[in-house]
Design an enzyme around this catalytic site. Structure first.
Site, PDB file in Angstrom:
ATOM      1  N   GLU A 137       7.112 -10.057   2.442  1.00  0.00           N
ATOM      2  CA  GLU A 137       6.283 -10.998   1.682  1.00  0.00           C
ATOM      3  C   GLU A 137       5.954 -10.497   0.277  1.00  0.00           C
ATOM      4  OE1 GLU A 137       2.528 -11.718   3.629  1.00  0.00           O
ATOM      5  OE2 GLU A 137       2.203  -9.619   4.048  1.00  0.00           O
ATOM      6  N   ASN A 148      -9.686  -6.976   3.664  1.00  0.00           N
ATOM      7  CA  ASN A 148      -8.975  -7.969   2.858  1.00  0.00           C
ATOM      8  C   ASN A 148      -8.680  -9.248   3.653  1.00  0.00           C
ATOM      9  OD1 ASN A 148      -8.859  -6.044   0.794  1.00  0.00           O
ATOM     10  ND2 ASN A 148      -6.857  -5.310   1.450  1.00  0.00           N
ATOM     11  N   GLY A 175       0.794  -1.227   0.000  1.00  0.00           N
ATOM     12  CA  GLY A 175       0.000   0.000   0.000  1.00  0.00           C
ATOM     13  C   GLY A 175       0.822   1.270   0.000  1.00  0.00           C
TER      14      GLY A 175
END
Lengths: 495, 495
Positions: B287, B377, B264
């Protein structure tokens, strides 16, 4: 014994006099086992005398976990504590924490040694640690717990050693002590099995920091094991049945996996139940070695245990000391950074069983704060194990206070273990296996299997009436049961 | 290429026809990177046709994390999903989950491979995985992500491989693939450095399970990086300043420590800010490898990165492919069990920076559910990193929706990271360092440093008026701001 006489021998009062107002003191102790005793008790006396003379005296107290009554109870009774970490179980200390007389830092126990090493919590002025022996070159042979002691010995400015003659001088045979360096110098932890050893049988200290030793002959004062009640036995029955079925289904290997069990009656009942079950002889990778395990080990149902403390009542401790040839090769005592290490817990596939204060219908667990505000003891090691376990199980009776409290609620008032980490919940009513389930199926299963029947209608209605969402919650009524309890002394006043 | 022609080449429709109603399907994909594309898109068409013919068609969908639009968007648009795990970011899928049309299991990403291995989630009927190549002896060379693909290849009954010609055939040089065995056969994970490799450059599959390959030439479709806005830059400024001060104080070593940053704008701004700061060149253990990191790596500010996916917009991905000699030795692509492994994160001393939806005054963080009910999410990898980080930082703007929402609230409506694991909170207003603090000091620091000034009085008053306790909470008003938002569209209607 020329080694020992080279350190000044102090009375407890003389040692306590070395600790000034405002000091941060690191004490040994993980449960009453291995707790410093004589010096904190003398310190409480010193605080009282100073308070009576109109002088301030409060210290910051850092330990491994909870402690003997000579430490937390005595210092709290004397109003001598301003800051406390990481866990406690003293009635008076709890009261002071809940009245904000004492600032309390509720920490994952495995974090404490590294937080000291990293410099993330206050510098330790004085360490007071119990040992069976200390040598002039700085080897400190610890007693019935390791806890955070190796780290406070490294980092304290001054050190006082309580040499306690009460304990077996063969305890070193169980100890496996290492302090992990800070990153990036860390290697994989070489623990391949609950009984693997990687360290030394003693803690290390710069002998120049030792300002004196205090000679004692004191018991740990662990309360004896009480036989499990009916509710605990019912919970244990559900847990044992579940684990047997998992083994039959091939989801637990034939040789079983290491177990961790929290402190208390329910955990004791589970261990007793496993001992009598058809589960094969097993190992434990746990933080507290309690009375029930002595018998299991003698019967060779429990093959070996890694632990941070021997939290044994006096008769059981003597039984271990009288049979050190048998027990010394079956028990490993480690610092809490290793006994509770998340990476090792995950690697070994530990099955964890910990006690909850309350659980919610979606699988979140409160282990620490009654009605979200009043501390019970602290999170302890439950998070270290739950988050990383092969199977994470949380257990509690379905109700408390004669039914005035449902331990299954719409929304827990404090979250210590969340829905992402909790797999199994068991109460005296039954067991809910949450693996693979979304929130609505979790709610149905927890209400129908775990809640007391008297609360099930309320809980089902709560879900049905709550606004739609991935998780259904009504932010007007999610704490109605808790508010009823606070206002009427019971969660369902009309029920 | 005789190897490949030994597997039947199928059209996407032919492949999709092999997947029956009710099947559990494991798809490759961790973000849009490496997501299966042609087969799920054909499957969505098949679902529509069956639905029009009055026949049921829904499947269970398991992936690494979120996916390309051809997967989650397409299948959700076709109402073809009954169960979904472990993470998603599709608008339509989210809507279906929040209306309970789709059962969603919100999991720690590092848990997914082992849950498959342990048999804790449904058996996988069909795997659909994207690769650059597959050999007749079962070596599957993956594309821009690893995710959970090695595990679904091991456990699926049937396998379909999408061979995507769009990707560099040199991607194998970055891959480091291993599936951990279940305990008790586990050894320490030999990752000593973000760039350590322990596995093979390909995933393995029993070639008899491959029912066909589908040839594609498709982009991942990652949205391009947007330059950071002013609020994100302010948050990043506080984070960078804090990290510089920690380094000066000796609490971060001179060589720095590996960083993890979530997905983000804020995380991108932090990475850009660190790139321009006086922080020494650093590594990442993260990740997701995003656009901003390509420039940082070319400038040699970022020395290397371990990641689970290359989540790059098309121009940035081509830049990497055009310079594989440079990038292949600096990036390691791992399965999510290793990229996010709690033990490795703790050992390496990863500094984690993740985004929050809201935080509360005591340091609990909601990353997943708006007003406790509506999934955004999922928790993703934020729990894997936060719980085990050297320094765990959570960041968010201090307000949302033009000020109608304060992201600092009395009590978060869902807890994904709790007070025991969260050390640092930063907003555009400032940064709160919570290390060593009890709840009341945490509250003061979070309100004064992180909350928007317009909400500070309300939050201070909340604490003062709440009943006494270790943590002060009023179970009548703790969600007043959330209820106002739901009822009036703003948290402070009179404000």
């Amino acid at each position: 014994m020329p080694n020992k006489t080279s350190f000044p021998v102090l009375t407890p009062d003389e040692a306590a006099a070395q600790i000034p107002h405002g000091a941060t003191v690191g004490f040994s102790g993980f449960t009453p086992a291995g707790s410093a005793k004589a010096v904190p008790e003398a310190l409480a006396q010193r605080a009282r005398a100073l308070h009576e003379a109109g002088e301030p005296f409060k210290i910051s107290v850092l330990t491994g976990a909870s402690t003997a009554s000579q430490l937390d109870d005595a210092l709290a009774d004397a109003d001598a504590v301003s800051w406390r970490a990481p866990y406690q179980s003293s009635r008076k200390m709890r009261k002071d924490i809940n009245n904000q007389q004492v600032q309390f830092l509720d920490m994952h126990l495995s974090h404490v040694p590294q937080m000291i090493e990293f410099g993330f919590i206050p510098q330790i002025d004085v360490a007071v640690v119990e040992a069976t022996d200390v040598t002039t070159d700085g080897r400190v042979y610890l007693t019935t717990s390791v806890g955070v002691t190796p780290s406070i010995l490294r980092h304290a400015d001054k050190v006082i050693v309580e040499v306690n003659r009460h304990h077996s001088t063969r305890l070193w045979e169980m100890h496996d002590i290492a302090v992990l360096p800070p990153p990036p110098q860390r290697n994989p932890i070489p623990i391949h099995h609950p009984l693997s050893k990687m360290g030394t049988p003693f803690a290390s200290v710069n002998p120049d920091k030792i300002i004196g030793i205090v000679e004692t002959d004191a018991e740990d004062g662990v309360a004896p094991f009480s036989p499990p009640d009916e509710v605990s036995e019912r919970i244990a029955g559900h847990v044992v049945e579940f684990l047997m079925n998992e083994k039959k289904a091939g989801r637990i290997p034939a040789d079983f996996l290491p177990l961790q069990a929290g402190v208390g009656n329910v955990a004791n009942a589970v261990m007793a139940g496993l001992g009598e079950s058809e589960v094969p002889p097993f190992y434990m990778y746990t933080e507290v070695y309690q009375d029930a395990l002595v018998d299991l080990m003698r019967k060779e149902r429990l093959l070996g245990a890694s632990t941070c403390s021997l939290t044994l009542s006096e008769p059981k401790l003597q039984e271990v000391y009288d049979n050190m040839d048998f027990f010394a090769s079956r028990i490993v005592l480690r610092p809490q950074e290793l006994s509770n290490n998340p990476g090792v817990v995950r690697r070994l596939g530990v099955i964890s069983i910990n006690t909850a204060i309350e659980v919610d219908i979606y699988g979140n667990v409160n282990s620490t704060h009654v009605t979200g505000t009043r501390l019970m003891n602290g999170i302890g090691g439950s998070g270290d194990f739950t988050r990383n376990a092969y199977l994470s199980m949380l257990v509690c009776p379905s109700q408390a206070k004669g039914g005035a409290i449902s331990t299954v609620v719409p929304m827990v008032s404090h979250v210590d273990h969340n829905e992402h980490s909790v797999q199994i919940i068991a109460t005296d009513q039954g067991l809910a296996d949450l693996r693979g389930l979304g929130p609505m199926e979790r709610a149905r299963r927890i209400i129908d299997h775990c809640a007391h029947p008297k609360y099930r209608d309320y809980l089902h209605r709560y879900v049905e009436d709550a606004p739609m969402g991935h998780i259904r919650h009504d932010l007007h009524t999610c704490y109605e049961l808790h508010r009823n309890l606070l206002e009427h002394g019971t969660m369902l006043p009309e029920g």
